[in-house]
Design an enzyme around this catalytic site. Structure first.
Site, PDB file in Angstrom:
ATOM      1  N   ARG A  51      67.414  65.935   7.335  1.00  0.00           N
ATOM      2  CA  ARG A  51      66.114  66.341   6.779  1.00  0.00           C
ATOM      3  C   ARG A  51      65.705  67.759   7.159  1.00  0.00           C
ATOM      4  O   ARG A  51      65.280  68.541   6.302  1.00  0.00           O
ATOM      5  CB  ARG A  51      64.994  65.388   7.260  1.00  0.00           C
ATOM      6  N   THR A  52      65.783  68.084   8.425  1.00  0.00           N
ATOM      7  CA  THR A  52      65.236  69.377   8.856  1.00  0.00           C
ATOM      8  C   THR A  52      66.010  70.515   8.193  1.00  0.00           C
ATOM      9  O   THR A  52      65.432  71.419   7.593  1.00  0.00           O
ATOM     10  CB  THR A  52      65.286  69.496  10.393  1.00  0.00           C
ATOM     11  N   LYS A  80      84.749  79.830  20.460  1.00  0.00           N
ATOM     12  CA  LYS A  80      85.620  80.736  21.229  1.00  0.00           C
ATOM     13  C   LYS A  80      84.966  81.166  22.542  1.00  0.00           C
ATOM     14  O   LYS A  80      85.447  82.041  23.232  1.00  0.00           O
ATOM     15  CB  LYS A  80      85.921  81.992  20.403  1.00  0.00           C
ATOM     16  N   ARG A 101      68.408  74.622  15.652  1.00  0.00           N
ATOM     17  CA  ARG A 101      68.362  73.351  16.406  1.00  0.00           C
ATOM     18  C   ARG A 101      69.458  73.399  17.465  1.00  0.00           C
ATOM     19  O   ARG A 101      70.583  73.813  17.173  1.00  0.00           O
ATOM     20  CB  ARG A 101      68.600  72.154  15.475  1.00  0.00           C
ATOM     21  N   HIS A 129      59.623  69.698  18.508  1.00  0.00           N
ATOM     22  CA  HIS A 129      60.093  69.776  17.115  1.00  0.00           C
ATOM     23  C   HIS A 129      58.847  70.140  16.290  1.00  0.00           C
ATOM     24  O   HIS A 129      58.319  69.323  15.548  1.00  0.00           O
ATOM     25  CB  HIS A 129      60.674  68.415  16.717  1.00  0.00           C
TER      26      HIS A 129
HETATM   27  N1   CP Z   1      63.310  64.286  11.377  1.00  0.00           N
HETATM   28  C1   CP Z   1      64.440  64.952  11.655  1.00  0.00           C
HETATM   29  O1   CP Z   1      64.463  65.864  12.482  1.00  0.00           O
HETATM   30  O2   CP Z   1      65.517  64.520  10.939  1.00  0.00           O
HETATM   31  P1   CP Z   1      66.961  65.193  10.998  1.00  0.00           P
HETATM   32  O3   CP Z   1      67.509  64.931  12.378  1.00  0.00           O
HETATM   33  O4   CP Z   1      67.753  64.506   9.918  1.00  0.00           O
HETATM   34  O5   CP Z   1      66.780  66.655  10.759  1.00  0.00           O
END
Ligand code: CP
Length: 302
Positions: A51-52, A80, A101, A129
């Site tokens: 999603r993110t 590397k 991320r 988040h």
């Molecule tokens: N909600 C969320 O962070 O989903 P993903 O891990 O799929 O990005």
């Protein structure tokens, strides 16, 4: 917000959060706008995501911008032995904004300190988040018509769950009641409860919640995250602690909405999906509008 990194939800004031939500509402009405033409957004995902990453990429595409990046650091020069600093400094030369991320807490803050372009934290370990939180706030305001006077249930992994940590911080600016429902091993960390004490926000903690479902305005379910446990036995003990079933919602409030940042494993039974109170897939869609708003405000396009 202009040219500022977004690393923690605390980086935005209450007014700035509301500004994002208002702009997201505009993007929901008109999602395709050619605001990002000639701009490049880099998505650096050192951890898996559906999603993110894809909602950021959808947001950029609908705004007419270009995406570069990787979905797996093993395909980058990190493999590397390149450091995070060198990776971020290099990618900052190729892009106007970095969305990152990473599994290590604090990594996004560090990246923002070495990058010459703004960095948006798309999740750093069990820490924060913030873009998920803004889409959660958008979903709550949209379904409840307000952000205060609500009973918010947080269920599942409250210890390692970065989405609940960020959401708690954001919602503590409004007058809400929290109900924390978790196994003893996965309780909300003390630092967050201390924050609520300081803010004068009420919270309740319990192991079971079936008897109090009728009190809920929002039930925010979370996954017990296997990847955060160092001890597999601890994970096995808690992984099926909660399963929300349709029959548990029989006496629930009319306005109740079930949220989940997703992915889900077993914690929401599939029979809930067709219940009109299930909102998690629309919540994920709201991520596109919210991320369009965040990108536009950081890059000064709105
Ligand atoms: N909600 C969320 O962070 O989903 P993903 O891990 O799929 O990005």
């Amino acid at each position: 917000m202009l040219n500022k990194s977004l690393i923690s939800i605390n980086d935005y004031s209450k007014e700035e959060c509301i500004r994002v939500l208002d702009l997201a509402e505009e993007f929901e009405k008109e999602p395709v706008q050619n605001l990002l033409s000639g701009r490049v957004v880099a998505t650096l995902f050192f951890e898996p995501s559906t999603r993110t990453r894809l909602s950021f990429e959808s947001a950029v595409s609908r705004l007419g911008g270009q995406i570069i990046g990787f979905t797996d650091s093993s395909s980058s020069s990190v493999q590397k032995g390149e450091s995070l600093k060198d990776t971020v400094c290099t990618v900052a030369n190729y892009s106007d904004l970095i969305v990152m991320r990473h599994p290590i807490e604090g990594s996004a803050r560090y990246a923002s300190e070495v990058s010459k372009v703004p960095v948006v934290n798309a999740g750093d370990g069990a820490n924060q988040h913030p873009t998920q939180t803004l889409l959660d706030l958008y979903s709550i305001r949209k379904t409840q018509g307000k952000l205060d006077d609500l009973n918010i249930f947080m269920v599942g992994d409250l210890k390692y769950g970065r989405t609940v940590h960020s959401l708690l911080m954001a919602m503590s600016q409004f007058n809400v009641n929290f109900f924390f429902i978790s196994p003893d091993e996965l309780k909300m960390p003390n630092e967050y409860k201390l924050h609520l004490d300081n803010m004068g926000i009420e919270y309740h903690e319990q192991r079971d919640f079936s008897d109090i479902v009728p009190e809920a305005d929002i039930i925010y379910m979370t996954r017990v995250q296997k990847e955060r446990f160092s001890d597999p036995i601890e994970y096995e003990k808690t992984k099926n602690a909660y399963v929300l079933r349709n029959d548990m919602l029989e006496n629930s409030r009319k306005n109740l909405k079930i949220l989940h940042p997703l992915p889900r494993v077993t914690e929401i039974s599939s029979d809930v999906d067709s219940n009109e109170k299930a909102y998690y897939f629309t919540q994920a869609l709201n991520g596109v509008y919210t991320r369009q708003a965040i990108i536009s405000l950081i890059l000064g396009l709105k």
